[in-house]
Motif scaffolding. Structure first.
Motif, PDB file in Angstrom:
ATOM      1  N   ASP B  90      -2.548   2.543   0.034  1.00 28.16           N
ATOM      2  CA  ASP B  90      -3.613   2.235  -0.926  1.00 28.16           C
ATOM      3  C   ASP B  90      -3.126   2.575  -2.340  1.00 28.16           C
ATOM      4  N   LYS B  91      -2.599   1.569  -3.014  1.00 31.14           N
ATOM      5  CA  LYS B  91      -1.978   1.802  -4.321  1.00 31.14           C
ATOM      6  C   LYS B  91      -2.969   2.328  -5.352  1.00 31.14           C
ATOM      7  N   LYS B  92      -4.155   1.754  -5.332  1.00 32.84           N
ATOM      8  CA  LYS B  92      -5.150   2.134  -6.339  1.00 32.84           C
ATOM      9  C   LYS B  92      -5.540   3.611  -6.168  1.00 32.84           C
ATOM     10  N   LEU B  93      -5.734   3.996  -4.928  1.00 28.47           N
ATOM     11  CA  LEU B  93      -6.110   5.386  -4.650  1.00 28.47           C
ATOM     12  C   LEU B  93      -4.959   6.336  -4.998  1.00 28.47           C
ATOM     13  N   LEU B  94      -3.751   5.885  -4.702  1.00 23.00           N
ATOM     14  CA  LEU B  94      -2.591   6.722  -5.034  1.00 23.00           C
ATOM     15  C   LEU B  94      -2.506   6.939  -6.544  1.00 23.00           C
ATOM     16  N   GLU B  95      -2.702   5.875  -7.312  1.00 20.59           N
ATOM     17  CA  GLU B  95      -2.633   6.021  -8.773  1.00 20.59           C
ATOM     18  C   GLU B  95      -3.695   7.002  -9.262  1.00 20.59           C
ATOM     19  N   ALA B  96      -4.860   6.918  -8.656  1.00 15.82           N
ATOM     20  CA  ALA B  96      -5.941   7.849  -9.050  1.00 15.82           C
ATOM     21  C   ALA B  96      -5.547   9.285  -8.698  1.00 15.82           C
ATOM     22  N   HIS B  97      -4.936   9.486  -7.544  1.00 12.81           N
ATOM     23  CA  HIS B  97      -4.504  10.843  -7.150  1.00 12.81           C
ATOM     24  C   HIS B  97      -3.399  11.357  -8.064  1.00 12.81           C
TER      25      HIS B  97
END
Lengths: 244, 113
Positions: B90-97
């Motif tokens: 999940d790229k979007k979630l990773l960027e947020a993390h």
């Protein structure tokens, strides 16, 4: 205790080593399973701490080889992030003695290690007085009596005697002996170590005719053995035959 | 601080920075640890560009294992979230993390006594 740590995460490895040092242990860190196995060919440890996910051989592979190829019963504590029931079961069935899931707590880790070592009798009797066969060792007054008579020992001879008498039957590597008796930073030649071993062998009578053997194992270290009657007779006969 | 499993996007302040008091003995170790973790954020961002999710999962796994031991349980929680997000790619979630981790590392105040 002398403890090997298999852990590829530098931060985690440093932290575990720090905790162990603060508790008076001697940690030795390895990042790869193969390196730890290589070290185990020449070195003895009181316990192993294994992580599961490390490069090359993983923790379970290392454990299998420790148990099946090296035939070692050294206590093994798994410290890993893997928390699935089948992982825990696999590690324990392969021969791990205990299993902790990261993040681990310092005091709990130390307590579990001490419990493992106690069960393995490697820290048997941290008691002040050891009574074994003809020997009475008082760790408080740092004296050894043999058949009730005090044996004249230097400080290092005393420490060495206690190390062997607390680890009867166990093969101790030279590194292990050096570190325990002289400390991690001391520079001690093999010859110095051999001289001390030879001296306590003579002073304590650790020879077959007295029911003991303090045997050198080539390129590894020493083992103190308490001989049974049959073994004593065999060895004494061998010695006599060799002398003829 | 949330303790979820990373299935939802963390809010801006889900990892509130705090003052952490640690024993003086740990000072050098902690300084090195935090510096490494700052580097890890950059390495994970680069890994994400290459879609190297395995490396991110490993870094998250290591953070989960070590954070709490050093006195930062929030980082262990974040490590677990990174691990899961990498596993589910999940790229979007990773960027947020990554952003959360960066913010946390920037604002954390460590004192030694």
């Amino acid at each position: 205790m002398r403890i090997a740590i298999l852990e590829d995460d530098t931060s985690q490895s440093e932290l575990l080593s720090h905790w162990l040092q603060l508790a008076g242990h001697h940690p030795h860190a390895f990042e790869q399973g193969a390196n730890l196995l290589r070290a185990l060919q020449n070195e003895s440890f009181d316990a192993l701490i294994l992580d599961w996910n490390v490069p090359d051989l993983n923790g379970v592979d290392v454990l299998r080889r420790v148990r099946q190829q090296l035939h070692s019963s050294v206590p093994v504590l798994f410290v890993t992030g893997r928390n699935r029931e089948d992982d825990i079961v696999l590690a324990l069935r392969e021969g791990a003695d205990d299993y902790m899931i990261k993040p681990v707590r310092r005091l709990e880790l130390l307590a579990r290690l001490e419990a493992l070592a106690r069960r393995a009798r490697h820290v048997q009797d941290q008691a002040e007085v050891l009574e074994i066969d003809a020997f009475r060792v008082d760790c408080q007054t740092r004296t050894v009596l043999r058949h009730g008579k005090q044996v004249d020992l230097t400080a290092k001879d005393f420490d060495l005697s206690v190390l062997f008498l607390r680890n009867i039957g166990r093969l101790l590597s030279r590194g292990h002996i050096r570190e325990t008796v002289w400390g991690s930073n001391a520079v001690v030649t093999s010859r110095t170590l051999d001289t001390h071993v030879s001296r306590i062998r003579n002073k304590l009578g650790l020879t077959p005719e007295h029911g003991w053997r303090l045997a050198a194992v080539y390129r590894y270290g020493y083992r103190l053995e308490h001989l049974d009657q049959a073994a004593m007779q065999r060895l004494t006969a061998d010695d006599k035959a060799a002398a003829v | 601080m949330t303790s979820g499993t990373g299935q939802r996007q963390p809010g801006r302040d889900s990892l509130q920075p705090r003052v952490v008091w640690l024993h003086k003995d740990l000072e050098q170790l902690v300084i090195r640890f935090l510096r490494r973790k700052e580097g890890d954020v950059q390495r994970m961002r680069a890994a994400l560009l290459d879609e190297d999710f395995d490396s991110i999962e490993r870094a998250g796994h290591d953070l989960k294992g070590a954070g709490e031991g050093f006195g930062f349980p929030e980082l262990s929680v974040l490590g677990a979230k990174l691990e899961l997000a990498a596993r589910s790619r999940d790229k979007k979630l990773l960027e947020a993390h990554f952003a959360t981790m960066e913010r946390y590392l920037k604002r954390i105040q460590v004192r030694f006594n």
